[in-house]
Design a protein around this motif. Structure first.
Motif, PDB file in Angstrom:
ATOM      1  N   ARG A  11       0.840  -1.184   0.000  1.00 15.79           N
ATOM      2  CA  ARG A  11       0.000   0.000   0.000  1.00 15.79           C
ATOM      3  C   ARG A  11       0.880   1.241   0.000  1.00 15.79           C
ATOM      4  O   ARG A  11       1.843   1.336   0.746  1.00 15.79           O
ATOM      5  N   GLY A  12       0.573   2.214  -0.841  1.00  9.47           N
ATOM      6  CA  GLY A  12       1.340   3.444  -0.899  1.00  9.47           C
ATOM      7  C   GLY A  12       2.509   3.373  -1.859  1.00  9.47           C
ATOM      8  O   GLY A  12       3.247   4.321  -1.994  1.00  9.47           O
ATOM      9  N   ILE A  55      10.499   0.063   0.651  1.00  8.12           N
ATOM     10  CA  ILE A  55      11.110   1.351   0.991  1.00  8.12           C
ATOM     11  C   ILE A  55      10.289   2.512   0.450  1.00  8.12           C
ATOM     12  O   ILE A  55      10.140   3.546   1.107  1.00  8.12           O
ATOM     13  N   MET A  56       9.708   2.341  -0.723  1.00 10.66           N
ATOM     14  CA  MET A  56       8.885   3.408  -1.299  1.00 10.66           C
ATOM     15  C   MET A  56       7.591   3.567  -0.507  1.00 10.66           C
ATOM     16  O   MET A  56       7.105   4.681  -0.304  1.00 10.66           O
ATOM     17  N   LEU A  95       5.867   7.920   5.713  1.00  7.88           N
ATOM     18  CA  LEU A  95       6.526   8.917   6.550  1.00  7.88           C
ATOM     19  C   LEU A  95       6.431  10.324   5.973  1.00  7.88           C
ATOM     20  O   LEU A  95       6.591  11.303   6.701  1.00  7.88           O
ATOM     21  N   GLY A  96       6.142  10.418   4.684  1.00  6.92           N
ATOM     22  CA  GLY A  96       5.982  11.718   4.055  1.00  6.92           C
ATOM     23  C   GLY A  96       4.616  12.342   4.267  1.00  6.92           C
ATOM     24  O   GLY A  96       4.412  13.520   3.979  1.00  6.92           O
ATOM     25  N   SER A 125       3.089  12.083  10.076  1.00  3.35           N
ATOM     26  CA  SER A 125       3.412  10.676  10.350  1.00  3.35           C
ATOM     27  C   SER A 125       4.794  10.544  10.978  1.00  3.35           C
ATOM     28  O   SER A 125       4.952   9.903  12.022  1.00  3.35           O
ATOM     29  N   LEU A 126       5.781  11.138  10.352  1.00  2.00           N
ATOM     30  CA  LEU A 126       7.141  11.067  10.885  1.00  2.00           C
ATOM     31  C   LEU A 126       7.229  11.797  12.217  1.00  2.00           C
ATOM     32  O   LEU A 126       7.906  11.342  13.144  1.00  2.00           O
TER      33      LEU A 126
END
Length: 112
Positions: free
Chosen positions: A2-3, A10-11, A17-18, A22-23
């Protein structure tokens, strides 16, 4: 994943995190578990709606878990936090150097 259109983990992580806060939530919880209100304060008074949405998402993705103290990082997310914590030290040095460089430029501008 997902995403991620490529299916690369990693993507998907970078996408996650972007997302807004979230981060930041992972960063704040790396310093210890927190109640919803405490986490909201740590995150510069993030809106309750956004915090709630991000927590639901992070819980679903096994990054955050409910604890006796409110919310905390899962074991796997603590490993992630250990990877990003050195960035905190780096960012302090970077910010100080940037500020010092701009202070010099401001002083030079006053002379002209």
């Amino acid at each position: 994943m997902r995403g991620s259109k490529t299916g690369k983990p990693i993507m998907a992580l970078f996408d996650l995190l972007g997302r807004t806060w979230s981060l930041g939530i992972v960063w704040q919880l790396s310093f210890g578990d927190a109640t919803f209100r405490e986490l909201q304060k740590r995150c510069e008074d993030i809106s309750p709606t956004l915090l709630n949405n991000r927590l639901k998402e992070l819980i679903q993705l096994d990054i955050v878990e409910r604890t006796s103290l409110g919310y905390g990082l899962t074991h796997q997310a603590k490993m992630l936090a250990n990877l990003i914590k050195p960035m905190g030290d780096w960012s302090q040095t970077w910010a100080e150097n940037y500020q010092n460089k701009n202070d010099v430029r401001d002083d030079d501008a006053k002379i002209l």
